[in-house]
Design a protein around this motif. Structure first.
Motif, mmCIF file in Angstrom:
data_model
loop_
_atom_site.group_PDB
_atom_site.id
_atom_site.type_symbol
_atom_site.label_atom_id
_atom_site.label_comp_id
_atom_site.label_asym_id
_atom_site.label_seq_id
_atom_site.Cartn_x
_atom_site.Cartn_y
_atom_site.Cartn_z
ATOM 1 N N SER A 74 0.996 -1.311 0.156
ATOM 2 C CA SER A 74 -0.066 -0.188 -0.017
ATOM 3 C C SER A 74 0.850 1.260 0.032
ATOM 4 O O SER A 74 0.720 2.287 -0.245
ATOM 5 C CB SER A 74 -0.890 0.037 1.250
ATOM 6 N N VAL A 75 2.121 1.480 0.406
ATOM 7 C CA VAL A 75 3.084 2.337 0.379
ATOM 8 C C VAL A 75 4.289 1.876 -0.350
ATOM 9 O O VAL A 75 5.009 0.924 0.021
ATOM 10 C CB VAL A 75 3.514 2.646 1.949
ATOM 11 N N PRO A 76 4.530 2.133 -1.613
ATOM 12 C CA PRO A 76 5.505 1.660 -2.513
ATOM 13 C C PRO A 76 6.961 1.968 -1.701
ATOM 14 O O PRO A 76 6.948 2.788 -0.967
ATOM 15 C CB PRO A 76 5.345 2.618 -3.584
ATOM 16 N N GLY A 77 7.819 0.662 -1.753
ATOM 17 C CA GLY A 77 8.787 0.557 -1.239
ATOM 18 C C GLY A 77 8.933 0.380 0.351
ATOM 19 O O GLY A 77 9.743 0.230 1.034
ATOM 20 N N GLN A 78 7.633 0.224 0.791
ATOM 21 C CA GLN A 78 7.650 -0.120 2.171
ATOM 22 C C GLN A 78 7.100 -1.678 2.495
ATOM 23 O O GLN A 78 5.755 -1.887 2.374
ATOM 24 C CB GLN A 78 6.879 0.543 2.989
ATOM 25 N N PRO A 79 8.047 -2.666 2.308
ATOM 26 C CA PRO A 79 7.585 -3.939 2.666
ATOM 27 C C PRO A 79 6.582 -4.357 3.736
ATOM 28 O O PRO A 79 5.716 -5.120 3.339
ATOM 29 C CB PRO A 79 8.866 -4.846 2.770
ATOM 30 N N LYS A 80 6.873 -3.560 4.680
ATOM 31 C CA LYS A 80 5.782 -3.935 5.885
ATOM 32 C C LYS A 80 4.337 -3.642 5.358
ATOM 33 O O LYS A 80 3.611 -3.599 6.350
ATOM 34 C CB LYS A 80 6.334 -2.951 7.427
ATOM 35 N N SER A 81 4.098 -2.816 4.552
ATOM 36 C CA SER A 81 2.659 -2.358 4.192
ATOM 37 C C SER A 81 2.180 -3.373 3.307
ATOM 38 O O SER A 81 0.827 -3.211 2.867
ATOM 39 C CB SER A 81 2.923 -1.076 3.272
ATOM 40 N N GLN A 82 2.637 -4.466 2.859
ATOM 41 C CA GLN A 82 2.352 -5.667 1.947
ATOM 42 C C GLN A 82 0.949 -6.031 2.716
ATOM 43 O O GLN A 82 0.756 -6.357 3.924
ATOM 44 C CB GLN A 82 3.312 -6.635 1.848
ATOM 45 N N PHE A 83 -0.148 -6.067 1.975
ATOM 46 C CA PHE A 83 -1.427 -6.342 2.547
ATOM 47 C C PHE A 83 -2.040 -7.864 1.629
ATOM 48 O O PHE A 83 -3.026 -8.127 2.371
ATOM 49 C CB PHE A 83 -2.579 -5.237 2.538
ATOM 50 N N CYS A 84 -1.670 -7.965 0.575
ATOM 51 C CA CYS A 84 -2.147 -8.983 -0.080
ATOM 52 C C CYS A 84 -0.863 -9.401 -1.258
ATOM 53 O O CYS A 84 -0.074 -8.787 -1.401
ATOM 54 C CB CYS A 84 -3.370 -8.782 -0.783
ATOM 55 N N GLY A 85 -1.395 -10.565 -1.867
ATOM 56 C CA GLY A 85 -0.515 -11.228 -2.832
ATOM 57 C C GLY A 85 -1.483 -11.925 -3.857
ATOM 58 O O GLY A 85 -2.661 -12.421 -3.330
ATOM 59 N N ILE A 86 -0.940 -12.047 -5.093
ATOM 60 C CA ILE A 86 -1.573 -12.733 -6.093
ATOM 61 C C ILE A 86 -0.702 -13.801 -6.616
ATOM 62 O O ILE A 86 0.596 -13.297 -7.226
ATOM 63 C CB ILE A 86 -2.192 -11.697 -7.299
ATOM 64 N N PHE A 87 -1.186 -15.142 -6.725
ATOM 65 C CA PHE A 87 -0.220 -16.120 -7.096
ATOM 66 C C PHE A 87 -0.977 -17.193 -8.279
ATOM 67 O O PHE A 87 -2.326 -17.525 -7.909
ATOM 68 C CB PHE A 87 0.137 -16.893 -5.899
ATOM 69 N N ALA A 88 -0.452 -17.409 -9.275
ATOM 70 C CA ALA A 88 -0.939 -17.880 -10.158
ATOM 71 C C ALA A 88 -0.410 -19.833 -10.021
ATOM 72 O O ALA A 88 0.747 -19.688 -10.137
ATOM 73 C CB ALA A 88 -0.594 -17.519 -11.707
ATOM 74 N N TYR A 89 -1.298 -20.428 -10.159
ATOM 75 C CA TYR A 89 -0.959 -22.013 -10.116
ATOM 76 C C TYR A 89 -1.559 -22.766 -11.177
ATOM 77 O O TYR A 89 -2.218 -21.980 -11.921
ATOM 78 C CB TYR A 89 -1.518 -22.547 -8.675
ATOM 79 N N THR A 90 -1.426 -24.032 -11.276
ATOM 80 C CA THR A 90 -1.821 -24.585 -12.435
ATOM 81 C C THR A 90 -3.346 -24.732 -12.569
ATOM 82 O O THR A 90 -3.816 -24.539 -13.632
ATOM 83 C CB THR A 90 -1.324 -26.385 -12.413
ATOM 84 N N ASN A 91 -4.227 -24.883 -11.507
ATOM 85 C CA ASN A 91 -5.605 -25.098 -11.587
ATOM 86 C C ASN A 91 -6.301 -23.990 -10.897
ATOM 87 O O ASN A 91 -7.680 -23.854 -10.812
ATOM 88 C CB ASN A 91 -5.978 -26.296 -10.831
ATOM 89 N N HIS A 92 -5.645 -22.599 -10.364
ATOM 90 C CA HIS A 92 -6.391 -21.656 -9.864
ATOM 91 C C HIS A 92 -5.305 -20.556 -9.769
ATOM 92 O O HIS A 92 -4.137 -20.762 -9.534
ATOM 93 C CB HIS A 92 -6.953 -21.951 -8.352
ATOM 94 N N VAL A 93 -5.844 -19.434 -9.244
ATOM 95 C CA VAL A 93 -5.075 -18.114 -8.910
ATOM 96 C C VAL A 93 -5.662 -17.916 -7.376
ATOM 97 O O VAL A 93 -6.722 -18.033 -7.190
ATOM 98 C CB VAL A 93 -5.525 -16.805 -9.713
ATOM 99 N N SER A 94 -4.469 -17.669 -6.453
ATOM 100 C CA SER A 94 -4.661 -17.557 -5.161
ATOM 101 C C SER A 94 -4.639 -15.931 -4.873
ATOM 102 O O SER A 94 -3.659 -15.571 -5.168
ATOM 103 C CB SER A 94 -3.796 -18.332 -4.287
ATOM 104 N N LEU A 95 -5.706 -15.461 -4.217
ATOM 105 C CA LEU A 95 -5.446 -14.264 -3.672
ATOM 106 C C LEU A 95 -5.432 -14.081 -2.352
ATOM 107 O O LEU A 95 -6.243 -14.436 -1.541
ATOM 108 C CB LEU A 95 -6.836 -13.397 -3.933
ATOM 109 N N GLU A 96 -4.098 -13.667 -1.750
ATOM 110 C CA GLU A 96 -3.751 -13.962 -0.267
ATOM 111 C C GLU A 96 -3.805 -12.659 0.427
ATOM 112 O O GLU A 96 -3.319 -11.729 -0.260
ATOM 113 C CB GLU A 96 -2.410 -14.968 -0.267
ATOM 114 N N PHE A 97 -4.308 -12.832 1.467
ATOM 115 C CA PHE A 97 -4.510 -11.676 2.470
ATOM 116 C C PHE A 97 -3.397 -11.793 3.763
ATOM 117 O O PHE A 97 -3.467 -12.908 4.457
ATOM 118 C CB PHE A 97 -5.779 -11.647 2.896
ATOM 119 N N THR A 98 -2.563 -10.828 3.857
ATOM 120 C CA THR A 98 -1.596 -10.767 4.890
ATOM 121 C C THR A 98 -2.123 -11.012 6.248
ATOM 122 O O THR A 98 -1.665 -11.739 7.030
ATOM 123 C CB THR A 98 -0.709 -9.434 4.986
ATOM 124 N N ASN A 99 -3.169 -10.469 6.515
ATOM 125 C CA ASN A 99 -3.745 -10.453 7.834
ATOM 126 C C ASN A 99 -5.459 -11.033 7.753
ATOM 127 O O ASN A 99 -6.282 -10.575 8.351
ATOM 128 C CB ASN A 99 -3.819 -9.207 8.462
#
Length: 107
Positions: free
Chosen positions: A37-62
């Motif tokens: 949410s704050v570019p350049g601030q890794p502690k501000s990471q709030f989600c991630g998007i990961f593509a796999y063979t059979n699905h895409v995972s939307l992951e939430f840090t908290n």
């Protein structure tokens, strides 16, 4: 699920993230995309998007802190939760934008 559908899901999720939090930074890491949410601030990471063979995972840090009465979120760790998406319709069906708005508003 083919590569084109995977790419469409990832692109749609990124567009929703920018709608929810316009100033985000997308960071390629761990085989997916982390969102700060704050570019350049890794502690501000709030989600991630990961593509796999059979699905895409939307992951939430908290994700454990998110309101999820329908039990859409998966995972049982101390903090993280995720949503598995196998089609474009899963994005709305599994309330991705709602969860992104909730996670944005966490302290």
């Amino acid at each position: 699920m083919d590569a084109m559908e995977t790419d469409e899901i990832v692109a749609r999720l990124k567009a929703i993230v920018v709608t929810v939090e316009p100033e985000v930074a997308f960071i390629a890491k761990y085989g997916g995309t982390l969102v700060e949410s704050v570019p350049g601030q890794p502690k501000s990471q709030f989600c991630g998007i990961f593509a796999y063979t059979n699905h895409v995972s939307l992951e939430f840090t908290n994700g454990a802190l998110l309101d999820d009465p329908e039990k859409v979120l998966e995972g049982e760790g101390k903090h993280r939760r995720h949503v598995k998406l196998a089609s474009l319709s899963d994005i709305s069906g599994k309330r991705c934008e709602d969860f992104l708005r909730q996670t944005r508003d966490l302290p």
